[in-house]
Enzyme design. Structure first.
Site, mmCIF file in Angstrom:
data_model
loop_
_atom_site.group_PDB
_atom_site.id
_atom_site.type_symbol
_atom_site.label_atom_id
_atom_site.label_comp_id
_atom_site.label_asym_id
_atom_site.label_seq_id
_atom_site.Cartn_x
_atom_site.Cartn_y
_atom_site.Cartn_z
ATOM 1 N N LYS A 232 -6.604 -1.167 5.039
ATOM 2 C CA LYS A 232 -5.907 0.071 5.399
ATOM 3 C C LYS A 232 -6.764 1.259 4.973
ATOM 4 O O LYS A 232 -7.209 1.333 3.824
ATOM 5 C CB LYS A 232 -4.575 0.084 4.646
ATOM 6 C CG LYS A 232 -3.456 0.790 5.319
ATOM 7 C CD LYS A 232 -2.172 0.499 4.519
ATOM 8 C CE LYS A 232 -1.016 1.292 5.015
ATOM 9 N NZ LYS A 232 0.122 1.202 4.094
HETATM 10 C C1 E4P Z 1 3.365 1.789 4.939
HETATM 11 O O1 E4P Z 1 2.372 1.424 5.501
HETATM 12 C C2 E4P Z 1 3.519 3.135 4.404
HETATM 13 O O2 E4P Z 1 2.621 3.356 3.384
HETATM 14 C C3 E4P Z 1 4.942 3.333 3.954
HETATM 15 O O3 E4P Z 1 5.807 2.916 4.995
HETATM 16 C C4 E4P Z 1 5.242 4.743 3.518
HETATM 17 O O4 E4P Z 1 6.624 4.841 3.279
HETATM 18 P P1 E4P Z 1 7.257 6.068 2.445
HETATM 19 O O5 E4P Z 1 7.123 7.305 3.271
HETATM 20 O O6 E4P Z 1 8.679 5.651 2.261
HETATM 21 O O7 E4P Z 1 6.486 6.145 1.160
#
Ligand code: E4P
Length: 217
Positions: free
Chosen positions: A83
């Site tokens: 990522k």
């Molecule tokens: C996943 O890939 C993201 O990092 C995550 O869904 C972010 O979620 P949040 O906005 O609740 O932190």
């Protein structure tokens, strides 16, 4: 529609995998911090539990170090997705890693223009943060709709991974728009199957069943 579990909590993943609902896992530096564990150790354990892609995020911000971190993370297991953030260096890292055959998830996407660039850089997944757009008074699902439409117009193979999902309505709207994946915290998965009429219906059935004095086993 595929569901990924948005957590680095191994117990939550172990509890959810037997339902067959989980097609992958996403983590981010905040979720790794919340697990209290070493990133390589916890990612390796998650990869051994889940068959599908497991996103592990780089934490450097410059191209050379991002690339080195991405290659290191990719070496942890076959089902790693690296990522990277949607920055200039992140896009360069995405292009290099995807050319090497590594699965890449481009994260922190907040506009359709950003999503278009990620697809052109060879991203396997784009992660638009629908909930955080809503939190700022925007329309997270409009962003998802635009990305789905643009990817369809040009036949990009990049999958739309709806992130920052806050509740069942986000999941339903994302599914109606044809998003490929939603990454969900355990609380949202539980909210998807919970229904008061299911609970009251079951309790009425069990009350009537008790009156019969029967037992199936
Ligand atoms: C996943 O890939 C993201 O990092 C995550 O869904 C972010 O979620 P949040 O906005 O609740 O932190």
């Amino acid at each position: 529609m595929k569901f990924f579990l948005d957590t680095a909590n191994v117990q939550e993943i172990k509890d959810m995998v037997p339902t067959g609902l989980i097609d992958g896992v996403t983590t981010n530096p905040s979720l790794i911090a919340a697990s209290g564990r070493d990133i390589k150790e916890v990612i390796s354990e998650i990869c051994s539990i889940v068959d599908g892609p497991v996103s592990a995020e780089v934490t450097a911000t410059d191209f050379d170090t991002m690339l080195a971190e991405g290659r290191m993370l990719q070496g942890i297991a076959k089902n790693i997705t690296v990522k990277v953030p949607l920055t200039f260096d992140g896009l360069k890292t995405c292009k290099t890693l995807s050319d090497e055959g590594t699965s890449v998830n481009v994260t922190l996407c907040f506009s359709a223009a950003q999503a278009l660039l990620a697809a052109k850089a060879g991203a396997t997944f784009i992660s638009p943060f629908a909930g955080r757009v809503d939190d700022m008074g925007g329309m997270g699902m409009e962003l998802i709709s635009e990305i789905v439409q643009i990817y369809s117009n040009y036949n990009f193979s990049t999958e739309v991974l709806v992130a920052s999902v806050r509740g069942p309505q986000h999941v339903i709207q994302a599914a109606l728009l044809g998003a490929d994946i939603a990454t969900l915290p355990t609380s949202v998965i539980k909210a998807l199957y919970k229904h008061p009429l299911t609970d009251s219906g079951l309790s009425a059935f069990l009350k009537d069943w008790e009156k019969t004095g029967q037992s199936i086993l």
